[in-house]
Design an enzyme around this catalytic site. Sequence first.
Site, PDB file in Angstrom:
ATOM      1  N   ASP A 480      61.574 -10.228  69.470  1.00 60.65           N
ATOM      2  CA  ASP A 480      61.633  -9.473  68.209  1.00 60.65           C
ATOM      3  C   ASP A 480      61.096 -10.294  67.036  1.00 60.65           C
ATOM      4  O   ASP A 480      60.943 -11.526  67.134  1.00 60.65           O
ATOM      5  CB  ASP A 480      63.082  -9.048  67.953  1.00 60.65           C
ATOM      6  N   ASP A 550      61.966   1.729  65.941  1.00 52.85           N
ATOM      7  CA  ASP A 550      63.432   1.762  65.999  1.00 52.85           C
ATOM      8  C   ASP A 550      63.935   3.192  65.920  1.00 52.85           C
ATOM      9  O   ASP A 550      65.128   3.453  66.124  1.00 52.85           O
ATOM     10  CB  ASP A 550      64.034   0.942  64.843  1.00 52.85           C
TER      11      ASP A 550
END
Length: 742
Positions: A480, A550
């Site tokens: 990430d 997301d």
Amino acid sequence: MVKALCGIILATMTAISAAAQSRSVTFDQGQQVFRLDGGNMTYAFGVNARGELEQMYWGGRLAAGDTFSRPVAEREWVSFDDSYTNTPQEYAGWGAGLFVEPALKITFADGNRDLVLHYESHTIRTDGVEVVLKDIERPVYVTLHYTVDAATGILARSATIENRGNEPVTVEQAAAAAWRLPPAHYMLNYLTGRWAGEWNLTQETLDAGARVIESRRGSTGHQANPWFALQQGNTDEDHGEVWFGALAWSGSWRITVERDQLDAVRVTGGFNPFDFGYVLHPGEKLETPVFYGGYSNQGLGGASRLMHKFELTRILPHTAATEQLPMPKPRPVIYNSWEATEMNVNEAGQMALAEKAAALGVDRFVMDDGWFGQRNTDHAGLGDWYVNPEKFPHGLKPLIDKVHSLGMSFGLWVEPEMVNPDSDLYRKHPDWVLNFPGRPRTEQRNQLVLNLARPDVRDYVLGFLDKLLTENDIAFLKWDYNRNWSEPGWDQMPANEQKAVYVDFTRNLYAILAELRQRHPNLEIESCSGGGGRVDLGILRYTDEVWPSDNTDPFDRLSQQDGFTYAYTPQIMMAWATDSPHWLNNRSTSLTYRMLSAMQGSLGIGANIAKWSDEETATAKRLIAAYHQVQSTIVQGDLYRLISPRNGSEFSATQTVNSDKSQSVVFAFIHSTQQGRGFPILKLKGLDPARRYAVSPIEGKLRSGSPAAASGAWWMNHGMEMDEDFRGDFKAAAFRLDAVQQ
Ligand code: GLA
């Protein structure tokens, strides 16, 4: 001119043809013309009488016997638009009278900023050519690299800039390539977005002036993606000419699409010149990223199918297990607990979820954020990559063993380039972050960016990841990157060399990824940056999949997935079915709808499965099993976007066909129907008209009276009709077609 001709004579003159692979690379000595052919594409450029490298043709494939005459530099139009500007150069230095976007801009130590590049020499390879250019007076050399892919005709272009002088030079702007399109009216397509709203296909007429698509953020960015497609005239999804390209760079980048005063169209892309300055000491070189470009005469659909095939066969990395295969295998179906537990992870909770996940038929269990350091909220812990002893008192081993015993592989979340100020790492090394000494350090999500350009930081990151992977049986990292840069100082370097951070950070990131894969040949990696903030052909050389957004709302995802597939293959497009109502927009949808939306890409489950009813568990289990059976057709087949969900469409549909046309999968979605306006007949595409295909439902029904089997011609011409009960809000259906004996 004399020099250029000497170079030509010295140059390799052999023309190498590799017709068997449908690729040919030639140099016509008499006419001074280079020609590259691959797939359905021909690209030609030549050396004009002044010694400049001039673009000549980029379009549909020409016959082998067709020849070009030596290029003639464009004439001066008026004194305001001189010949140097009007001549479409392959790689123009900023100098002479150049007013359009330069490929290269350099300042020399003595203040000279004039750079005029002329042909020196070339080397032909079976798959491409290297052409060396040099400034007309100073020893700055530029090697242009061209590689053509036999199957798709996609060209890879990049440049190496070399200072062979005795003084340093500063590169202030360096493109990978400049593409020229035939003069015409174009529609520009590109992808824009924001966090949780990535992948909007943006379309506009290309008018006079320059359109800049870029990131100044130090990484690829959610806001724009380094991909473009220019479509001519009446081009649509299936028909007409499209020129497209994608930049392989995960740092700040820029693509400038220009329609100049004479309607010439150029696309120039590479490092973002904003705040750029790369010092080349004597003998040093700078390699640009690669700019890929392709051509299709089958509309935007044809263009994206070429991109998908190219990514699958030429870009994506292999593991030890897939090395001999033409493309990586379809992705494992994963379970990830992020939306279920957030950072509240511990051994017992993760084990319980792993048991549930295995019962669904999931292949891989991934533990997300929260397992390390003092990571209980996003205020602390990043940088401290030891297993949290309260949450995992016996380390990760018991959980990993449990996951393995359930028949799944294990994956783990990391965010290696970041640090929270509240961490042991930052307390020990406050100088390791991007910063300008004495200035504020702007936090985003309470974190700072480690300066990966520094060798000590690079070694630290490689070191802890290597240790983690050596000590634990980890098959997969979700990598990430949850903020963009601010105050990008690199105070170890002399003041005039600090901007090298824009290049060296990204190069070190790639080097770490490559080294980890080398040391751990079965490792797979996902590129995530708060969703789709780091998706490009550069990172995809080292990562097997991406997290597109997301936003896991199944309806929002339909248009995101539609946009995503213009540039990227569904194979890398991870998609999870999560809980309803959705946390972002409070929309309620059925599990079937959520599953089918996610099944358009590489499927995952991200819901709190501990709370699922038996019925939900059974639905997911059935659909995961059905997905496994047709997954390779969905993620590696030819994709046809039958009905786009964009622009408020009530319906959407996609279809994929595998390479030997023996199987096809169709997805159909309803947003909301109105009385009397049923789902349109779906005219399928890409099937073999003469073969017979049996249809079977993955979910849903066809209209009564529909044939159980019919020819490809039937499905493509007559089409597929949904059952009349297929109506309402947020409905989904999916069917598979399998070729059968006549
Ligand atoms: C980012 C990712 C999410 C999740 C969180 C964890 O936002 O995109 O999927 O991993 O970080 O903090």
